[in-house]
Design a protein around this motif. Sequence first.
Motif, PDB file in Angstrom:
ATOM      1  N   PRO A   1       0.833  -1.211   0.000  1.00 37.81           N
ATOM      2  CA  PRO A   1       0.000   0.000   0.000  1.00 37.81           C
ATOM      3  C   PRO A   1       0.864   1.256   0.000  1.00 37.81           C
ATOM      4  CG  PRO A   1       0.014  -0.966   2.176  1.00 37.81           C
ATOM      5  CD  PRO A   1       0.760  -1.913   1.268  1.00 37.81           C
ATOM      6  N   GLU A   2       0.330   2.320  -0.548  1.00 37.58           N
ATOM      7  CA  GLU A   2       1.049   3.581  -0.633  1.00 37.58           C
ATOM      8  C   GLU A   2       0.390   4.621   0.262  1.00 37.58           C
ATOM      9  OE1 GLU A   2       1.573   4.838  -4.766  1.00 37.58           O
ATOM     10  OE2 GLU A   2       1.184   2.775  -5.365  1.00 37.58           O
ATOM     11  N   ASP A   3       1.181   5.566   0.723  1.00 34.24           N
ATOM     12  CA  ASP A   3       0.621   6.716   1.408  1.00 34.24           C
ATOM     13  C   ASP A   3       0.142   7.682   0.329  1.00 34.24           C
ATOM     14  OD1 ASP A   3       1.007   6.055   4.122  1.00 34.24           O
ATOM     15  OD2 ASP A   3       3.139   6.520   3.917  1.00 34.24           O
ATOM     16  N   VAL A   4      -1.081   8.178   0.487  1.00 35.12           N
ATOM     17  CA  VAL A   4      -1.670   9.072  -0.505  1.00 35.12           C
ATOM     18  C   VAL A   4      -1.953  10.417   0.155  1.00 35.12           C
ATOM     19  CG1 VAL A   4      -3.610   9.439  -2.081  1.00 35.12           C
ATOM     20  CG2 VAL A   4      -2.669   7.142  -1.783  1.00 35.12           C
ATOM     21  N   TYR A   5      -1.584  11.468  -0.557  1.00 35.89           N
ATOM     22  CA  TYR A   5      -1.776  12.834  -0.091  1.00 35.89           C
ATOM     23  C   TYR A   5      -2.641  13.562  -1.111  1.00 35.89           C
ATOM     24  CZ  TYR A   5       2.131  11.364   2.722  1.00 35.89           C
ATOM     25  OH  TYR A   5       2.932  10.658   3.579  1.00 35.89           O
ATOM     26  N   PHE A   6      -3.561  14.374  -0.624  1.00 38.35           N
ATOM     27  CA  PHE A   6      -4.465  15.113  -1.501  1.00 38.35           C
ATOM     28  C   PHE A   6      -4.309  16.596  -1.181  1.00 38.35           C
ATOM     29  CE2 PHE A   6      -8.499  16.620  -3.176  1.00 38.35           C
ATOM     30  CZ  PHE A   6      -8.623  15.885  -4.336  1.00 38.35           C
ATOM     31  N   TYR A   7      -3.419  17.257  -1.933  1.00 42.42           N
ATOM     32  CA  TYR A   7      -3.091  18.656  -1.679  1.00 42.42           C
ATOM     33  C   TYR A   7      -3.951  19.588  -2.537  1.00 42.42           C
ATOM     34  CZ  TYR A   7       1.288  16.858   0.331  1.00 42.42           C
ATOM     35  OH  TYR A   7       2.226  16.195   1.086  1.00 42.42           O
TER      36      TYR A   7
ATOM     37  N   GLU B   1      -1.361  27.332   4.480  1.00 42.99           N
ATOM     38  CA  GLU B   1      -0.573  28.178   5.378  1.00 42.99           C
ATOM     39  C   GLU B   1       0.245  27.317   6.341  1.00 42.99           C
ATOM     40  OE1 GLU B   1      -0.418  31.583   5.311  1.00 42.99           O
ATOM     41  OE2 GLU B   1      -1.683  31.508   3.522  1.00 42.99           O
ATOM     42  N   LEU B   2       0.036  26.010   6.300  1.00 41.04           N
ATOM     43  CA  LEU B   2       0.721  25.091   7.201  1.00 41.04           C
ATOM     44  C   LEU B   2       2.186  24.943   6.809  1.00 41.04           C
ATOM     45  CD1 LEU B   2      -1.989  22.268   7.236  1.00 41.04           C
ATOM     46  CD2 LEU B   2      -1.584  23.974   9.022  1.00 41.04           C
ATOM     47  N   SER B   3       3.029  24.541   7.768  1.00 41.48           N
ATOM     48  CA  SER B   3       4.405  24.177   7.442  1.00 41.48           C
ATOM     49  C   SER B   3       4.339  22.899   6.600  1.00 41.48           C
ATOM     50  CB  SER B   3       5.215  23.917   8.721  1.00 41.48           C
ATOM     51  OG  SER B   3       4.754  22.734   9.354  1.00 41.48           O
ATOM     52  N   PHE B   4       5.434  22.569   5.923  1.00 42.35           N
ATOM     53  CA  PHE B   4       5.385  21.365   5.093  1.00 42.35           C
ATOM     54  C   PHE B   4       5.097  20.102   5.909  1.00 42.35           C
ATOM     55  CE2 PHE B   4       7.360  17.694   3.014  1.00 42.35           C
ATOM     56  CZ  PHE B   4       6.479  17.587   1.947  1.00 42.35           C
ATOM     57  N   PRO B   5       5.771  19.877   7.050  1.00 48.92           N
ATOM     58  CA  PRO B   5       5.439  18.663   7.823  1.00 48.92           C
ATOM     59  C   PRO B   5       3.972  18.638   8.273  1.00 48.92           C
ATOM     60  CG  PRO B   5       7.536  19.555   8.554  1.00 48.92           C
ATOM     61  CD  PRO B   5       6.932  20.569   7.624  1.00 48.92           C
ATOM     62  N   GLU B   6       3.450  19.797   8.667  1.00 41.77           N
ATOM     63  CA  GLU B   6       2.043  19.865   9.075  1.00 41.77           C
ATOM     64  C   GLU B   6       1.115  19.592   7.893  1.00 41.77           C
ATOM     65  OE1 GLU B   6       2.275  23.234  12.618  1.00 41.77           O
ATOM     66  OE2 GLU B   6       2.151  23.876  10.527  1.00 41.77           O
ATOM     67  N   ALA B   7       1.442  20.165   6.740  1.00 40.59           N
ATOM     68  CA  ALA B   7       0.625  19.961   5.539  1.00 40.59           C
ATOM     69  C   ALA B   7       0.651  18.497   5.125  1.00 40.59           C
ATOM     70  CB  ALA B   7       1.128  20.841   4.394  1.00 40.59           C
ATOM     71  N   ARG B   8       1.807  17.899   5.166  1.00 36.93           N
ATOM     72  CA  ARG B   8       1.935  16.487   4.794  1.00 36.93           C
ATOM     73  C   ARG B   8       1.075  15.616   5.706  1.00 36.93           C
ATOM     74  NH1 ARG B   8       5.045  13.422   1.435  1.00 36.93           N
ATOM     75  NH2 ARG B   8       5.912  11.518   2.246  1.00 36.93           N
ATOM     76  N   GLU B   9       1.057  15.910   6.987  1.00 37.47           N
ATOM     77  CA  GLU B   9       0.223  15.151   7.922  1.00 37.47           C
ATOM     78  C   GLU B   9      -1.265  15.437   7.680  1.00 37.47           C
ATOM     79  OE1 GLU B   9      -0.619  14.918  12.696  1.00 37.47           O
ATOM     80  OE2 GLU B   9       1.410  15.412  12.036  1.00 37.47           O
ATOM     81  N   TYR B  10      -1.603  16.695   7.491  1.00 38.95           N
ATOM     82  CA  TYR B  10      -3.003  17.090   7.338  1.00 38.95           C
ATOM     83  C   TYR B  10      -3.614  16.545   6.044  1.00 38.95           C
ATOM     84  CZ  TYR B  10      -7.193  19.957   7.147  1.00 38.95           C
ATOM     85  OH  TYR B  10      -8.498  20.377   7.076  1.00 38.95           O
ATOM     86  N   PHE B  11      -2.847  16.565   4.953  1.00 37.78           N
ATOM     87  CA  PHE B  11      -3.379  16.151   3.655  1.00 37.78           C
ATOM     88  C   PHE B  11      -3.148  14.672   3.344  1.00 37.78           C
ATOM     89  CE2 PHE B  11      -2.840  20.799   3.119  1.00 37.78           C
ATOM     90  CZ  PHE B  11      -4.184  21.105   2.959  1.00 37.78           C
ATOM     91  N   HIS B  12      -2.667  13.916   4.309  1.00 34.94           N
ATOM     92  CA  HIS B  12      -2.549  12.457   4.180  1.00 34.94           C
ATOM     93  C   HIS B  12      -3.967  11.900   4.309  1.00 34.94           C
ATOM     94  CE1 HIS B  12      -1.695   8.334   5.768  1.00 34.94           C
ATOM     95  NE2 HIS B  12      -0.866   8.384   4.747  1.00 34.94           N
ATOM     96  N   ILE B  13      -4.437  11.154   3.291  1.00 34.24           N
ATOM     97  CA  ILE B  13      -5.863  10.786   3.264  1.00 34.24           C
ATOM     98  C   ILE B  13      -6.152   9.303   3.422  1.00 34.24           C
ATOM     99  CG2 ILE B  13      -6.513  12.819   1.932  1.00 34.24           C
ATOM    100  CD1 ILE B  13      -6.713  10.898  -0.521  1.00 34.24           C
TER     101      ILE B  13
END
Length: 152
Positions: free
Chosen positions: A37-43, A121-133
């Motif tokens: 399985p892959e980690d998927v991000y929806f930015y 407006e999030l930092s990259f680590p925060e955005a990566r966590e938030y947009f992980h779906i």
Amino acid sequence: ERQNFILGFFNQYEMIYILADERDVIRLRTNFRKLDPEDVYFYPTMLSKQKIRQVFEVIIARVNKLYQEPEFYNTITHNCFTTLRADFNAITSPKNRFDWRIIANGYSDQMLYENGVIDTELSFPEAREYFHINQYVSDDNSSKDFSLKIRH
């Protein structure tokens, strides 16, 4: 077919575009590839609706060109990300002509973030966590609110 990193250097795979809806593409990566399985991000992006339409038109033209003139995948120079980047470059100039993350495409989201393409407006680590779906995708493919879930 299963791809091999090394064979990808030697014209073993024809370049293709997969045209599918978000449910099919995302669930393939999160649910159906149980062994890998892959980690998927929806930015969200900063692109206007007009630019998104232009990208879509470029991609459709490219799909039709590939039907007429097949091309081969290359692990480094002609892969999933480099090809999509070329499609985007057809409508807008890149901020950086070369970035090591173009060929190490597992870091492409970081490059897009640093270039201001991701709307947050999030930092990259925060955005990566938030947009992980992955956690919003279930085994139930019939969910009528699938689009809303992944956009939480």
